[in-house]
Design an enzyme around this catalytic site. Sequence first.
Site, mmCIF file in Angstrom:
data_model
loop_
_atom_site.group_PDB
_atom_site.id
_atom_site.type_symbol
_atom_site.label_atom_id
_atom_site.label_comp_id
_atom_site.label_asym_id
_atom_site.label_seq_id
_atom_site.Cartn_x
_atom_site.Cartn_y
_atom_site.Cartn_z
ATOM 1 N N TYR A 140 0.815 -1.213 0.000
ATOM 2 C CA TYR A 140 0.000 0.000 0.000
ATOM 3 C C TYR A 140 0.849 1.264 0.000
ATOM 4 O O TYR A 140 0.470 2.287 -0.581
ATOM 5 C CB TYR A 140 -1.039 -0.018 1.137
ATOM 6 C CG TYR A 140 -2.221 -0.841 0.698
ATOM 7 C CD1 TYR A 140 -3.157 -0.304 -0.175
ATOM 8 C CD2 TYR A 140 -2.339 -2.176 1.065
ATOM 9 C CE1 TYR A 140 -4.197 -1.069 -0.655
ATOM 10 C CE2 TYR A 140 -3.381 -2.949 0.587
ATOM 11 C CZ TYR A 140 -4.310 -2.378 -0.270
ATOM 12 O OH TYR A 140 -5.333 -3.138 -0.766
ATOM 13 N N HIS B 70 -15.649 0.975 -2.092
ATOM 14 C CA HIS B 70 -14.499 0.125 -1.775
ATOM 15 C C HIS B 70 -13.498 0.784 -0.831
ATOM 16 O O HIS B 70 -12.352 0.354 -0.748
ATOM 17 C CB HIS B 70 -13.811 -0.324 -3.074
ATOM 18 C CG HIS B 70 -14.687 -1.198 -3.915
ATOM 19 N ND1 HIS B 70 -14.491 -1.393 -5.264
ATOM 20 C CD2 HIS B 70 -15.776 -1.934 -3.580
ATOM 21 C CE1 HIS B 70 -15.435 -2.208 -5.726
ATOM 22 N NE2 HIS B 70 -16.224 -2.547 -4.734
#
Length: 240
Positions: A68, A121
């Site tokens: 990430y 999301h």
Amino acid sequence: MKQDLISDIKGHLKDARRVVCLTGAGVSAESGVPTFRGVGGLWNGHKATELATPEAFERDPKLVWEFYDFRRRNLFDIKPNPAHYALAKFAGESKKEFTLITQNVDGLHALAGSLNVLELHGNIWRVKCLECGTISDNREVPVTILPYCECGGLLRPDIVWFGEALPEGVFASAFQVASQAEVILVVGTSGIVEPAASLARLTKGSGGITVEINPEATPLSSMMDLVVNEKAGEFLPTIM
Ligand SMILES: NC(=O)c1ccc[n+]([C@@H]2O[C@H](COP(=O)([O-])OP(=O)(O)OC[C@H]3O[C@@H](n4cnc5c(N)ncnc54)[C@H](O)[C@@H]3O)[C@@H](O)[C@H]2O)c1
Ligand SMILES: [Zn+2]
């Protein structure tokens, strides 16, 4: 032909009181964010789809955060494009009940000025505590690995991972507005990921007009009332 399509869509938008727009990765493509198929491959030998799971985070949170961190670095300098701005302007100026729903996690709609975006999301710039559940903004680039909450709990990206349910409130709101919309614009989503298809079907089922904006045909195209094979950043400013 194209001119007819533009005035057709403009007419539907003008008549409608309630309008919904659902966006997918394609709306950010012209900002330089790769779409899902664009990303496709591997990160340091790992499949992205195998890192974006709760199991992967449980097994190796450091590895998942490194992934990430890489994605956040790539997104850090990226700017909204004319599609994001057209949607923000429409929401601000049209005096309609307008709801923007997105599958994207990049935060570009908000950066362009859109308020109250329903993010199906999650958002890559938010974190969620595994212990107390607190959700907070986190724009650190590079991010601290591993990040911890004030309560001592481990923080994870506030993103809906493969195998996880959509956030309940967001999901319910999206279904409600889609079922009441007189027009739904479906922009830059391949339609493979649910609930894109269900949302468009809901609008259609209650008599609304469905419009797809995507340079390529998708599994949704055949059920759409109007299909525009154009790029979002080029087309949306002409109708909004
Ligand atoms: N920007 C992001 O946040 C981002 C990027 C990649 C993937 N994702 C995630 O992956 C999933 C991917 O599903 P998806 O359906 O959103 O994307 P997808 O990658 O499956 O499909 C993207 C669609 O966008 C279309 N497209 C490409 N360029 C376009 C343009 N300029 N204008 C309009 N359309 C264009 C493509 O033809 C394709 O149909 C989502 O759940 C999303 O959360 C998010
Ligand atoms: Zn906490």
